[in-house]
Each structure stands twice: as C-alpha cells, then as structure tokens.
Design a protein around this motif. Structure first.
Motif, PDB file in Angstrom:
ATOM      1  N   LEU A  41      -1.549  -5.495  -2.653  1.00 26.67           N
ATOM      2  CA  LEU A  41      -1.356  -4.075  -2.888  1.00 26.67           C
ATOM      3  C   LEU A  41      -0.713  -3.396  -1.698  1.00 26.67           C
ATOM      4  O   LEU A  41      -0.669  -2.182  -1.622  1.00 26.67           O
ATOM      5  N   GLY A  42      -0.299  -4.153  -0.731  1.00 24.46           N
ATOM      6  CA  GLY A  42       0.499  -3.555   0.326  1.00 24.46           C
ATOM      7  C   GLY A  42      -0.102  -3.557   1.726  1.00 24.46           C
ATOM      8  O   GLY A  42       0.478  -3.008   2.642  1.00 24.46           O
ATOM      9  N   ALA A  43      -1.275  -4.163   1.925  1.00 27.52           N
ATOM     10  CA  ALA A  43      -1.801  -4.253   3.291  1.00 27.52           C
ATOM     11  C   ALA A  43      -1.135  -5.462   3.949  1.00 27.52           C
ATOM     12  O   ALA A  43      -1.629  -6.570   3.872  1.00 27.52           O
ATOM     13  N   LYS A  44      -0.003  -5.235   4.564  1.00 25.77           N
ATOM     14  CA  LYS A  44       0.854  -6.353   4.965  1.00 25.77           C
ATOM     15  C   LYS A  44       0.444  -6.982   6.298  1.00 25.77           C
ATOM     16  O   LYS A  44       1.239  -7.099   7.212  1.00 25.77           O
ATOM     17  N   VAL A  45      -0.789  -7.403   6.393  1.00 25.59           N
ATOM     18  CA  VAL A  45      -1.241  -7.975   7.654  1.00 25.59           C
ATOM     19  C   VAL A  45      -1.021  -9.486   7.688  1.00 25.59           C
ATOM     20  O   VAL A  45      -0.691 -10.064   8.712  1.00 25.59           O
ATOM     21  N   LEU A  46      -1.193 -10.109   6.545  1.00 25.56           N
ATOM     22  CA  LEU A  46      -1.106 -11.564   6.460  1.00 25.56           C
ATOM     23  C   LEU A  46      -0.208 -11.964   5.304  1.00 25.56           C
ATOM     24  O   LEU A  46      -0.160 -11.272   4.292  1.00 25.56           O
ATOM     25  N   GLN A  47       0.473 -13.093   5.450  1.00 27.62           N
ATOM     26  CA  GLN A  47       1.222 -13.598   4.303  1.00 27.62           C
ATOM     27  C   GLN A  47       0.211 -13.978   3.211  1.00 27.62           C
ATOM     28  O   GLN A  47      -0.775 -14.676   3.480  1.00 27.62           O
ATOM     29  N   ILE A  48       0.426 -13.486   1.997  1.00 28.49           N
ATOM     30  CA  ILE A  48      -0.535 -13.710   0.911  1.00 28.49           C
ATOM     31  C   ILE A  48      -0.814 -15.195   0.725  1.00 28.49           C
ATOM     32  O   ILE A  48      -1.938 -15.619   0.517  1.00 28.49           O
TER      33      ILE A  48
END
Ligand code: ASP
Ligand code: MG
Length: 414
Positions: free
Chosen positions: A206-213
C-alpha cells in the motif's frame, strides 16, 4: 557468537564517508565476536544513472545487457567496502552474486532467486573474514548475470540469511524503522517496535516503501526475522517476524495506516444484472494489461446494477476508453470516472480478534464529514476510497481514533 546478515542501502553507502561509517559499524560487530555477512546496494543514484545511460544508447535496452550494466553498481560498493574494512584492520572479502552463486531464473531485471551456495561464504567466515556480497544480482543457468528488480538487495540479504541460518537479517536504511503511517502526513506517527510479515506485506503493497515486497515474502516463507534500522543513528528499529499468537488480546487493533494516492475509479451505471457481465466488463481491461484493485457491485434492483472498480491513475484514461467502447453491450446508461480519489487502509492482525473495527473507522471518518465512496475488507485490512482532498484529514483522524499517536501508550506493542 552469532551470525548476522546486514544490508546497507544506497543512501547508507552513498559516498566514501558513509562507506567508512558502515565499515566502522561492521567492525564493531566483528570485535564483539559476531560473524558478519554484509550485503550492499549501489551508491545512491547510481542504478538510476546506469539506466539513463542505457536508455540513451538503446530504447528499450536489451534486457540481458541492461543487467550486465546494472550489476556494476553493486560491484563498485562491495570492493570499496572491503578495502575500507581492510584499512581498519578487519579482514574482508567481496563477492559478486555470480561468485557466491546466487542462482536465479532467467527473467532479466526481475529474476527470482532459486538457490544460494553458501560454502564459499562459510569458508571465509571460518577464517575470520567479513564477507561482503553484492546485492540485487545473481546468475542464471547459463551463467548470465541477472538482477532482482529495484530494491532487490533486500531480497539478496534475506536469501543469504535463510541459506546461512542467520538469526536475524538487518536492513540498515535512511529511516529508523517502520512507522504507523507516513510521518509527512501525520507528524505524530511513531515507529513500530514490531509487526508481522502479513502486516508488513499489506503496508508495503500500500505504499510504505521501506522494503522490497519480495524480500518480505521471502523472509516470511523461510521464517527469517527482518529488522529495519537506521544506519545513521543507534536504535532498536522495527522487527518484522512471524505472528506471535500467544495472547491475541494483547495485540493492538491496528498496526498502521497505509494510503495510496494513485487511484482512479470507474463506474458503469445501469448494467444488466445477469451472469457474465462482470467478466465482460473486466475481461477487456485485464486483456489490456491493466490491474484492477477494488471492485464493488451493488445488489441488483429492477434488473440492473452499478458496477464500480478502481485502477492506477496512469491507466485511468485507457480504462475509461476500453469500458466506454463496450458499454452499450451491457445496456449501461452511463460510464463515469473519477481520478481524484485515494485509498486509505487500516492494517492490523489484531482485527482478527476484535470486533467493531470497521464501525469505529466509519465513525471517525463521519466525525470529519468525510464521505466514503467504496469499502473493501480482508482479514487484516479495511480499505476505503475517499475524495483526494480528504487524504490528510482522514489519515490523521484514523491515526488518532485508533490510538496510534506518539504520546498514546495504550496499544503499544512490546
Ligand atoms: N541498486 C538497486 C536499486 O537501486 C538495488 C537496491 O538498491 O536494492 O534498485
Ligand atoms: Mg531500498
């Protein structure tokens, strides 16, 4: 003596001073007696620069050659870090993905790791060396260089942690952990001590771009706990691990609030209420390679119904055209669209054991006179679509309503 896998992202190795900072940290762990494997990204901005170079030569760049080019970014940092470590009197050796034999499939620019040979790393660790591995890259069956997709160094680190049986995989980055929501929208957002893989997957997608999914999926599959921490300040960071089910009542209802500004919705009004209509609307959309997110169909009245779905804003115009071209075949009276909408989602495994979360969410939004246009729920998530002008207000209201603001102690997860 523990084995630690640490990953440092592009900002953390963005210049020689920062590489020296990383080396000092790594040496600290070595001096405490831990075995250390370090995975690094390319220096910040380098991968983008290489992509631009490729595109000024060939458009689109040949996938195999692009991977040969992009993998050089990480090769630079591993060598510089190994030299810096040696300069500090810390024995170290660097390896490319190819050399440690990170085997992947052949899907250039988005390859998946198939297996990792850890013998060579193990042998180095036994002689007391720090092992520095290039993130983001591997090798396919033919020995060709592959890359794992943007942010792929996270996945390299998790794969090595899994293969080596490390107790924890530490991802050092420019933030000090995962937050309850984006602090730029809610200044009271706070760092989470821990969350589950499932929650992180929802927050990431949903957009919490801390880690590669993909790294979170990988960690979840192999049960490797992940810790996100700052490379610039000391602190416990955020631990992402398996669901601890010992006392579900102790869990806060909500771990975080994610939002997505890139949404657009399309409504087909007055379509015939008969089998096959949903398929005939969404079939051509899917055939156009357009990803559909939320889908809502009203219960039919007088033989017709309204059908609404959301797509990425970039696909809005094309989707509208596809649907309008066909609308007469469903007897639709009108096709409307709105690309000024956003999606706000509450995420938390605590929802499983607590009733009434949805009504509390709707109450909090109603108190701010925010109209909800669409609702969708899953076991650990409730999402609403609202007018984009209510994004900040809505996220802040929910953050407060669910006790996530910084100064609130209840709901804190230990
Ligand atoms: N250097 C690659 C990128 O910028 C991989 C990574 O940093 O994880 O996406
Ligand atoms: Mg990254």
């Amino acid at each position: 003596m523990a084995l630690i896998v640490q990953k440092f992202g592009g900002t953390s190795v963005g210049n020689l001073d920062r590489i020296a900072n990383v080396a000092a940290k790594v040496r600290g762990f070595r001096e405490r007696g831990d075995d250390v494997v370090v995975v690094v990204s390319a220096m910040g901005g380098e991968t983008d620069r290489l992509i631009d170079l490729a595109r000024s030569v060939q458009e689109p760049p040949d996938p195999r050659e692009l991977d040969v080019l992009l993998s050089t970014g990480e090769q630079v940092t591993i060598a510089l870090l190994a030299m810096t470590l040696q300069g500090l009197g810390c024995a170290a050796r660097s390896y490319t993905g190819h050399q440690v034999r990170i085997h992947t499939d052949s899907a250039h620019s988005k390859a998946r790791i198939v297996s990792v040979d850890h013998q060579r790393i193990q042998a180095d660790l036994e002689t007391g060396r720090v092992v520095v591995v290039a993130g983001f890259q591997g090798m396919d069956e033919d020995g060709d260089i592959t890359t794992l997709g943007r942010g792929g160094s996270d996945t390299t680190a998790v794969a090595l942690a899994a293969a080596l049986g490390a107790g924890e995989c530490r991802i050092y980055t420019d933030v000090d952990g995962v937050y309850t929501t984006d602090p730029r929208v809610v200044p009271e957002a706070r760092r989470l001590d821990s969350l589950t893989f499932e929650e992180m997957l929802e927050l990431a997608s949903l957009g919490a771009k801390v880690l590669q999914i993909r790294s979170v999926e990988f960690a979840s599959k192999y049960g490797v706990p992940l810790r996100v921490l700052s490379s610039f300040e000391d602190g416990p960071g955020t631990l992402i691990g398996p669901d601890v089910e010992d006392d579900p009542m102790e869990q806060p209802f909500i771990s975080g609030i994610a939002f997505n500004r890139d949404e657009a919705k399309i409504t087909v009004i007055g379509v015939q209420d008969r089998p096959g209509v949903a398929f005939s609307i969404l079939g051509p959309v899917a055939a156009g390679n357009i990803e559909v997110d939320m889908i809502v169909q009203n219960s039919g009245a007088d033989g017709t119904t309204d059908f609404t779905f959301t797509v990425h804003r970039n696909d809005f115009a094309r989707t509208l055209q596809i649907v309008r071209e066909r609308s007469s075949q469903w007897g639709a009276s009108e096709v409307t669209g709105d690309d000024r909408i956003v999606k706000i989602s509450l995420v938390g495994v605590g929802m499983r054991s607590h009733a009434g979360i949805a009504s509390r969410m709707f109450q909090a939004l109603a108190a701010e006179s925010i109209n909800i246009q669409m609702i969708s729920t899953s076991e650990i998530k409730i999402s609403v679509v609202v007018d984009e002008k209510y994004l900040e207000l809505g996220v802040r209201a929910l953050h407060t309503a669910f006790g996530l603001d910084e100064n609130v102690v209840s709901g804190e997860r230990s």
